[in-house]
Structures are given as structure tokens and as C-alpha cells.
Design a protein around this motif. Structure first.
Motif, short mmCIF file in Angstrom:
data_model
loop_
_atom_site.label_atom_id
_atom_site.label_comp_id
_atom_site.label_asym_id
_atom_site.label_seq_id
_atom_site.Cartn_x
_atom_site.Cartn_y
_atom_site.Cartn_z
N GLU A 50 -64.79 -34.43 8.95
CA GLU A 50 -65.18 -33.76 8.15
C GLU A 50 -66.69 -33.09 8.25
N PHE A 51 -67.62 -34.08 8.85
CA PHE A 51 -68.88 -33.73 8.98
C PHE A 51 -69.14 -33.51 10.20
N GLY A 52 -68.46 -33.73 11.42
CA GLY A 52 -69.13 -33.75 12.69
C GLY A 52 -69.02 -34.97 13.31
N THR A 53 -69.29 -34.96 14.74
CA THR A 53 -69.58 -36.14 15.43
C THR A 53 -70.64 -36.06 16.31
N LEU A 54 -71.49 -37.36 16.44
CA LEU A 54 -72.68 -37.13 17.25
C LEU A 54 -72.28 -37.92 18.53
N ARG A 55 -72.89 -37.56 19.56
CA ARG A 55 -72.42 -38.20 20.96
C ARG A 55 -73.69 -38.11 21.81
N GLY A 56 -74.08 -39.26 22.25
CA GLY A 56 -75.45 -39.32 22.96
C GLY A 56 -75.15 -40.73 23.99
N HIS A 57 -76.19 -40.89 24.63
CA HIS A 57 -76.05 -42.22 25.77
C HIS A 57 -77.63 -43.04 25.47
N VAL A 58 -77.41 -44.03 25.94
CA VAL A 58 -78.62 -44.93 25.98
C VAL A 58 -78.81 -45.67 27.55
N ALA A 59 -79.57 -46.20 27.95
CA ALA A 59 -79.64 -46.81 29.14
C ALA A 59 -78.94 -48.07 29.23
N ARG A 60 -78.27 -48.38 30.33
CA ARG A 60 -77.40 -49.49 30.22
C ARG A 60 -78.33 -50.72 29.98
N ALA A 61 -79.59 -50.64 30.68
CA ALA A 61 -80.50 -51.75 30.43
C ALA A 61 -81.07 -51.97 29.00
N ASN A 62 -80.71 -50.88 28.32
CA ASN A 62 -81.14 -50.93 26.58
C ASN A 62 -80.01 -51.80 25.99
N SER A 63 -80.72 -53.10 25.39
CA SER A 63 -79.41 -53.82 24.97
C SER A 63 -78.71 -53.36 23.62
N VAL A 64 -79.19 -52.34 22.98
CA VAL A 64 -78.66 -52.00 21.51
C VAL A 64 -77.40 -51.78 21.69
N TRP A 65 -76.65 -51.33 22.63
CA TRP A 65 -75.02 -51.00 22.80
C TRP A 65 -74.37 -52.43 22.89
N GLN A 66 -75.05 -53.58 23.45
CA GLN A 66 -74.56 -54.66 23.30
C GLN A 66 -74.70 -55.53 22.07
N GLN A 67 -75.62 -55.33 21.16
CA GLN A 67 -76.10 -55.88 20.17
C GLN A 67 -75.83 -55.26 18.79
N LEU A 68 -75.40 -53.85 18.80
CA LEU A 68 -75.39 -53.30 17.48
C LEU A 68 -74.11 -53.64 16.74
N SER A 69 -74.19 -53.53 15.44
CA SER A 69 -72.81 -53.80 14.68
C SER A 69 -72.00 -52.67 14.62
N LEU A 70 -70.61 -53.00 15.01
CA LEU A 70 -69.56 -51.94 15.16
C LEU A 70 -69.03 -51.98 13.79
N ALA A 71 -69.33 -52.71 12.93
CA ALA A 71 -68.81 -53.04 11.42
C ALA A 71 -69.20 -52.46 10.20
N LEU A 72 -70.89 -52.07 10.63
CA LEU A 72 -71.47 -51.26 9.60
C LEU A 72 -72.18 -50.00 10.05
N ASP A 73 -72.30 -49.08 9.02
CA ASP A 73 -73.02 -47.77 9.48
C ASP A 73 -74.19 -47.60 10.02
N SER A 74 -74.48 -46.76 11.08
CA SER A 74 -75.94 -46.51 11.44
C SER A 74 -76.50 -45.05 10.70
N VAL A 75 -77.46 -45.19 11.18
CA VAL A 75 -78.12 -43.99 10.44
C VAL A 75 -78.95 -43.14 11.47
N VAL A 76 -78.77 -41.85 11.61
CA VAL A 76 -79.73 -41.02 12.64
C VAL A 76 -80.28 -40.17 11.90
N MET A 77 -81.71 -39.98 11.96
CA MET A 77 -82.56 -39.18 11.29
C MET A 77 -82.99 -37.90 12.17
N PHE A 78 -83.00 -36.72 11.76
CA PHE A 78 -83.11 -35.62 12.49
C PHE A 78 -84.54 -34.94 11.79
N GLN A 79 -85.30 -34.77 12.27
CA GLN A 79 -86.59 -34.13 11.68
C GLN A 79 -86.60 -32.64 12.22
#
Length: 211
Positions: A50-79
Motif C-alpha cells: 500500500e505504501f511501498g517497500t524499503l530495501r537496503g543493506h548493512v555490513a555483515r559485521a554490523n550486529s543490528v541484523w542479528q539483534q533487531l526485533s522482527l516482531a516490532l515495527d522499525s522507523v526510518v526517517m528521511f530528511q
């Protein structure tokens, strides 16, 4: 995000266009030890939901992809464009004097539940789309295929994909709407005189609110 009704932007094309034009997002998600913030460039697939899909990538060494909650929404802010607004641009400073500085800006917050994607073909397609989007304005656009395939494959293995189907979009267009018309026109003229691309873009947004 707190948004007064006269600052709210609801037009989907307008919101998506700001994301496309200012695609470095400040991504905030909840991890095991609290909030995690990263600044990463995104590609917006306008047709993805309905609103589109965001796609991106992070470094494998960045632990965010292992730590993030997949059960809660994230927010991405565009300035989008933004600037300090000085009362010296307001004609009313001479007649009434009841003026103060402010800050005008346009921002979009995209909310959605993230997915981690560790698939080589998906990542290669993302890198291709991301490159093509950002190289579009170059006189001689660089393509992913210009580099040796084994080199690209090696670098691709060093990243992990992030996909966020957008569930909610918020747009805050704070563009002097609550100022007197002469002062709003003074803001447009003052921004135009600054002579830089950011101020010119903001001046156009303020002027669009006047028309």
C-alpha cells in the motif's frame, strides 16, 4: 511524531517522492540492549504494498541484523530540505515586532516490520537497483557490471539485506504555514537569496504552500 494538522502531508506520491530524492534514511529499531540507529541508503519500491517497500543493506559485521526485533515495527526517517528561518525576513518585524526565529523542514517517517534477507541474488539485485538510482544523474553512469564479477561477489558477501514493507507513512511539512502571508513571502525571498540548492528547494516547498 507530533504533527499539527496544518503541517501534515498525506499525499502518497509527495511522501514517496521525498524518500526517493533523499534516500539516506535514519533507521531506528529495537535491539536486545535498547534502540539501535543506523544511517543507510534505501531503495523505495513504490509498488511493494500500500505504501511501498524499503530495501537496503548493512555490513555483515554490523550486529543490528542479528539483534533487531522482527516482531516490532522499525522507523526510518528521511530528511528533506530544511533551514533556519530568521525573523529579519519578516516584514512584520517592523510593524509589530512580535516575531521569533523558527526552522522550516520537510520530513517523512516510514514505519514497518523489518526482514533480514541473506540471499546473494537478492543482494546483487539490490546493489544494482541502488547504484542505478543514485547514478541516474551522472554524465557517465557507473554500473555494477563495470566491476569484475568476482570482486562484486566478494563485496556482496560482506553485507546483509534489509527489507521493510511500509505499514505507515507520516509526513511533516513545516513550511511557515502559520505565519502571515507577507512573512511567508519574505521567507521565500530570503531563502532564495541564500543561493544554495538546499535553500532553493525549501523555498520552492514554502512557495507551493502559498499557492
Amino acid at each position: 511524531m507530533y504533527i499539527p494538522s496544518y503541517h501534515a502531508e498525506h499525499d502518497l506520491n509527495t511522501l514517496q517522492s521525498l524518500i526517493a530524492a533523499h534516500s539516506l534514511g535514519a533507521w531506528v529499531t529495537l535491539g536486545a540492549d535498547g534502540l539501535i540507529a543506523n544511517h543507510i541508503p534505501f531503495v523505495l519500491d513504490r509498488s511493494g504494498g500500500e505504501f511501498g517497500t524499503l530495501r537496503g543493506h548493512v555490513a555483515r559485521a554490523n550486529s543490528v541484523w542479528q539483534q533487531l526485533s522482527l516482531a516490532l515495527d522499525s522507523v526510518v526517517m528521511f530528511q528533506g530540505p530544511h533551514a533556519y528561518i530568521t525573523p529579519s525576513w519578516y516584514p512584520s518585524r517592523l510593524s509589530e515586532g512580535k516575531v521569533v526565529p523558527t526552522w522550516d523542514y520537510a520530513v517523512v517517517h516510514a514505519h514497518g516490520r523489518p526482514r533480514v534477507i541473506d540471499d546473494p541474488q537478492w543482494i546483487l539485485q539490490l546493489l544494482t537497483d541502488l547504484t542505478d538510482h543514485n547514478e541516474a544523474g551522472q554524465p557517465l553512469p557507473w554500473r555494477v557490471g563495470d566491476a569484475p564479477p568476482d570482486f562484486i561477489a566478494k563485496l556482496s558477501r560482506a553485507v546483509v539485506g534489509i527489507e521493510i514493507p511500509i505499514r505507515r507513512l507520516e509526513g511533516h511539512w513545516k513550511l511557515s504555514q502559520d505565519e502571515a502571508m507577507p512573512d511567508r513571502q519574505g521567507t521565500v525571498a530570503g531563502l532564495a537569496e541564500l543561493g544554495d540548492a538546499n535553500a532553493a528547494a525549501l523555498a520552492r516547498l514554502v512557495e507551493e504552500q502559498i499557492k
